[in-house]
Design an enzyme around this catalytic site. Structure first.
Site, PDB file in Angstrom:
ATOM      1  N   ASP A  13      -4.391   7.360  -4.609  1.00  0.00           N
ATOM      2  CA  ASP A  13      -3.180   7.770  -3.901  1.00  0.00           C
ATOM      3  C   ASP A  13      -2.562   8.890  -4.723  1.00  0.00           C
ATOM      4  O   ASP A  13      -2.073   8.656  -5.827  1.00  0.00           O
ATOM      5  CB  ASP A  13      -2.238   6.566  -3.790  1.00  0.00           C
ATOM      6  CG  ASP A  13      -0.960   6.907  -3.043  1.00  0.00           C
ATOM      7  OD1 ASP A  13      -0.648   8.110  -2.893  1.00  0.00           O
ATOM      8  OD2 ASP A  13      -0.257   5.966  -2.611  1.00  0.00           O
ATOM      9  N   TYR A 230       4.573  -2.913 -11.361  1.00  0.00           N
ATOM     10  CA  TYR A 230       4.130  -2.595 -10.010  1.00  0.00           C
ATOM     11  C   TYR A 230       4.096  -1.081  -9.782  1.00  0.00           C
ATOM     12  O   TYR A 230       5.081  -0.401 -10.019  1.00  0.00           O
ATOM     13  CB  TYR A 230       5.058  -3.232  -8.960  1.00  0.00           C
ATOM     14  CG  TYR A 230       4.599  -2.884  -7.569  1.00  0.00           C
ATOM     15  CD1 TYR A 230       3.422  -3.425  -7.067  1.00  0.00           C
ATOM     16  CD2 TYR A 230       5.297  -1.965  -6.797  1.00  0.00           C
ATOM     17  CE1 TYR A 230       2.957  -3.071  -5.822  1.00  0.00           C
ATOM     18  CE2 TYR A 230       4.844  -1.609  -5.539  1.00  0.00           C
ATOM     19  CZ  TYR A 230       3.671  -2.169  -5.062  1.00  0.00           C
ATOM     20  OH  TYR A 230       3.202  -1.812  -3.834  1.00  0.00           O
ATOM     21  N   LYS A 233      -0.167  -1.002  -4.469  1.00  0.00           N
ATOM     22  CA  LYS A 233      -1.279  -1.959  -4.443  1.00  0.00           C
ATOM     23  C   LYS A 233      -2.597  -1.245  -4.713  1.00  0.00           C
ATOM     24  O   LYS A 233      -2.692  -0.025  -4.655  1.00  0.00           O
ATOM     25  CB  LYS A 233      -1.309  -2.684  -3.096  1.00  0.00           C
ATOM     26  CG  LYS A 233      -0.512  -3.975  -3.114  1.00  0.00           C
ATOM     27  CD  LYS A 233      -1.174  -5.054  -3.973  1.00  0.00           C
ATOM     28  CE  LYS A 233      -0.306  -6.312  -4.033  1.00  0.00           C
ATOM     29  NZ  LYS A 233      -0.460  -7.100  -5.238  1.00  0.00           N
TER      30      LYS A 233
HETATM   31  C1  F6R Z   1       2.889  -0.560  -0.892  1.00  0.00           C
HETATM   32  C2  F6R Z   1       3.672   0.663  -0.988  1.00  0.00           C
HETATM   33  C3  F6R Z   1       4.954   0.739  -0.262  1.00  0.00           C
HETATM   34  C4  F6R Z   1       6.130   0.932  -1.237  1.00  0.00           C
HETATM   35  C5  F6R Z   1       7.487   0.980  -0.505  1.00  0.00           C
HETATM   36  C6  F6R Z   1       8.643   1.298  -1.444  1.00  0.00           C
HETATM   37  O1  F6R Z   1       1.696  -0.425  -1.602  1.00  0.00           O
HETATM   38  O2  F6R Z   1       3.290   1.594  -1.639  1.00  0.00           O
HETATM   39  O3  F6R Z   1       5.170  -0.371   0.577  1.00  0.00           O
HETATM   40  O4  F6R Z   1       6.158  -0.112  -2.181  1.00  0.00           O
HETATM   41  O5  F6R Z   1       7.472   1.969   0.505  1.00  0.00           O
HETATM   42  O6  F6R Z   1       8.329   2.465  -2.132  1.00  0.00           O
HETATM   43  P1  F6R Z   1       9.340   3.212  -3.115  1.00  0.00           P
HETATM   44  O7  F6R Z   1       9.781   2.195  -4.112  1.00  0.00           O
HETATM   45  O8  F6R Z   1       8.485   4.295  -3.685  1.00  0.00           O
HETATM   46  O9  F6R Z   1      10.473   3.722  -2.276  1.00  0.00           O
HETATM   47 MG    MG Z   2       1.458   5.546  -1.874  1.00  0.00          MG
HETATM   48 MG    MG Z   3      -2.424   3.250  -0.525  1.00  0.00          MG
END
Ligand code: F6R
Ligand code: MG
Ligand code: MG
Length: 376
Positions: A13, A230, A233
Site C-alpha cells: 500500500d 497498527y 492490515k
Molecule cells: C484498514 C484501513 C482503514 C483505516 C481507516 C482509518 O486496513 O486501512 O480502515 O484504518 O480508514 O484510517 P486513518 O486512521 O488513516 O484515518
Molecule cells: Mg491504505
Molecule cells: Mg490495503
C-alpha cells in the site's frame, strides 16, 4: 536439470485515492514503467500490474529464484517511486506500508507482502493468483484447507489417484516466528487445532505429499509485528498451481462460492465477510470494505506469463462471474448484520486482537480512573 521459473507476487500500500479505497492510475503507470524497463534489462521475463483495493500488486515471472535480491529491489524501488508520486499528489497514506527506510536485500520485514514460488514449468501450468484487501494473512487458512484437504470441496482428493496421498502444509506461528509442517489427511485434526486461530497461525506453503511438488505459497507478514503498532492490515496474497494431479481451477475457486468471515475491515479491528470480486470492483467502500478478494488465472509459457501477440499477458479475471454473486450477496447481507452491532463483540475483534490498534491509547487514559472494589 530442467529450467525453473519463479512467480513472485509482491504488494504494497503506497497511497490511495480518497482514503484507503483504490490505487489510482498514476501509481499504476509508475509500476508499468519500472517493470517494463526491468524486462528490457533482463531482470524479469514479464509481468502484470493490478490492484487489490489500495494495494499495488506486482506479479512477475522470472528465473532468479525466491527471495532474490534483484527482484525484491525492483519491487522496493517501484514502491518507493510510487509512494513519492503519491506524496506529490497528496494521496492518502502515501508510503503507508514502507515501514523501514533501508533496503537490505529482501522486502520481507520491511512492509511489503510477498508470495513466491519456484518450480519446474509443467507441460501446461495453470496458476491462480489471489489478492485480498482489508484483511490479514490468516484469511487464507480456511480456503487453503478446503482446497487441499477437504474432499467435500475438492473432488480430486478422492477421484484423482495423483492426489489421494494428500498434501503437506507449512504453518507459521507469526507470534513466535517458527514453523511446523503437517500432513493431511493423517494430521488433519492437529492442523485444524492450529489454523483455526487465524490471528496467529498462517498456512504459508503447500506441497503434494507423494512427490513434494510445490502447490501453493502465501504471504505471512504481520505489519503490526514489524511496526509494533497498527499500521493497516496485512492484505495478503497467495499463489496456487492447478490441474493435472492438483486441485482444478474450479476446486480452487469453490471455497469462495460462499462468503466467510475474516479479521480486518474498518481500522483492522473488525470481523467482516470476505467478498469475491472482479477487478472492476476491487475497491473498498462501505465501512472501508467489506474486505475483498480478487482471483486472476494465468498460464505459463517458457518462463513467462502466457501473452498475446502484442506481448500483453493473458489474464482471466476469475471472480468477475455471476457464479460468485450469491457469495457477494451473502457478504453484503452479513456486512449489514455485523454493522448493526456497531462496536460490540463479535463485530469488533477480541481484546487480544485489538492489542496493536490505537484503542490501547484510549484505554490507557481510563486506567488511572478505575477504583478498586475491594473493601478496606
Ligand atoms: C484498514 C484501513 C482503514 C483505516 C481507516 C482509518 O486496513 O486501512 O480502515 O484504518 O480508514 O484510517 P486513518 O486512521 O488513516 O484515518
Ligand atoms: Mg491504505
Ligand atoms: Mg490495503
Amino acid at each position: 536439470m530442467a529450467k525453473k521459473v519463479t512467480i513472485s507476487l509482491i504488494k504494497c500500500d503506497v497511497g490511495s485515492l480518497a482514503g484507503h479505497h483504490i490505487v489510482p492510475k498514476p501509481l499504476f503507470d509508475i509500476a508499468e514503467k519500472n517493470l517494463s524497463k526491468a524486462v528490457k534489462e533482463g531482470i524479469i521475463n514479464n509481468f502484470f500490474v493490478f490492484n487489490a483495493g489500495d494495494d499495488l500488486q506486482l506479479l512477475m515471472a522470472h528465473e532468479k529464484g525466491e527471495q532474490d535480491k534483484d527482484i525484491h529491489k525492483l519491487a522496493w524501488d517501484t514502491f518507493k517511486d510510487a509512494a513519492n508520486k503519491a506524496l506529490q499528489l497528496k494521496l492518502y497514506a502515501a508510503g503507508q506500508d514502507l515501514l523501514k527506510n533501508a533496503f537490505a536485500g529482501n522486502v520481507r520485514g520491511l512492509g511489503p507482502g510477498v508470495a513466491e514460488m519456484e518450480f519446474e514449468e509443467r507441460a501446461s501450468d495453470p496458476i491462480v493468483v489471489f489478492a485480498a484487501d482489508k484483511t490479514s494473512a490468516g484469511s487464507f487458512n480456511y480456503p487453503l484447507f478446503k482446497i487441499f484437504a477437504d474432499p467435500m470441496n475438492t473432488a480430486g482428493l478422492i477421484i484423482d489417484p495423483n492426489m489421494v496421498g494428500g498434501f503437506k502444509f507449512e504453518i507459521v506461528d507469526t507470534l513466535e516466528d517458527k514453523a511446523i509442517v503437517l500432513q493431511c489427511p493423517t494430521e488433519m485434526y492437529e492442523m485444524l487445532a492450529l489454523i483455526g486461530t487465524v490471528g496467529r497461525y498462517v498456512i504459508s506453503r503447500v506441497w503434494r505429499a507423494s512427490d513434494d511438488l510445490v502447490c501453493a505459497s502465501s504471504s505471512v507478514s504481520k505489519l503490526s509485528l514489524i511496526a509494533g503498532k497498527y499500521v493497516g492490515k496485512d492484505d495478503p496474497v497467495m499463489i496456487a498451481r492447478a490441474q493435472h494431479g492438483l486441485p482444478a481451477v474450479g476446486e480452487i475457486l469453490a471455497p469462495f462460492m460462499h462468503s466467510y468471515f475474516v479479521q480486518g475491515w474498518m481500522r483492522g479491528s473488525h470481523w467482516g465477510p470476505l467478498m469475491p470480486v472482479g477487478l472492476k470492483a476491487s475497491k473498498c467502500t462501505a465501512f472501508d470494505g467489506p474486505p475483498r478478494i480478487v482471483a486472476l488465472g494465468i498460464q505459463l509459457a517458457n518462463g513467462k506469463i502466457s501473452s498475446d501477440d502484442e506481448g500483453k499477458p493473458l489474464v482471466a479475471d476469475l471472480f468477475d462471474d455471476p457464479a460468485f454473486s450469491i457469495a457477494r450477496h451473502e457478504a453484503v447481507y452479513n456486512a449489514n448484520t455485523l454493522r448493526r452491532m456497531g462496536e460490540f463483540e463479535p463485530a469488533r475483534l477480541s481484546a487480544e486482537d485489538m492489542e496493536y490498534t490505537t484503542i490501547q491509547q484510549v484505554l490507557q487514559k481510563l486506567e488511572k480512573r478505575f477504583t478498586s472494589l475491594e473493601k478496606s
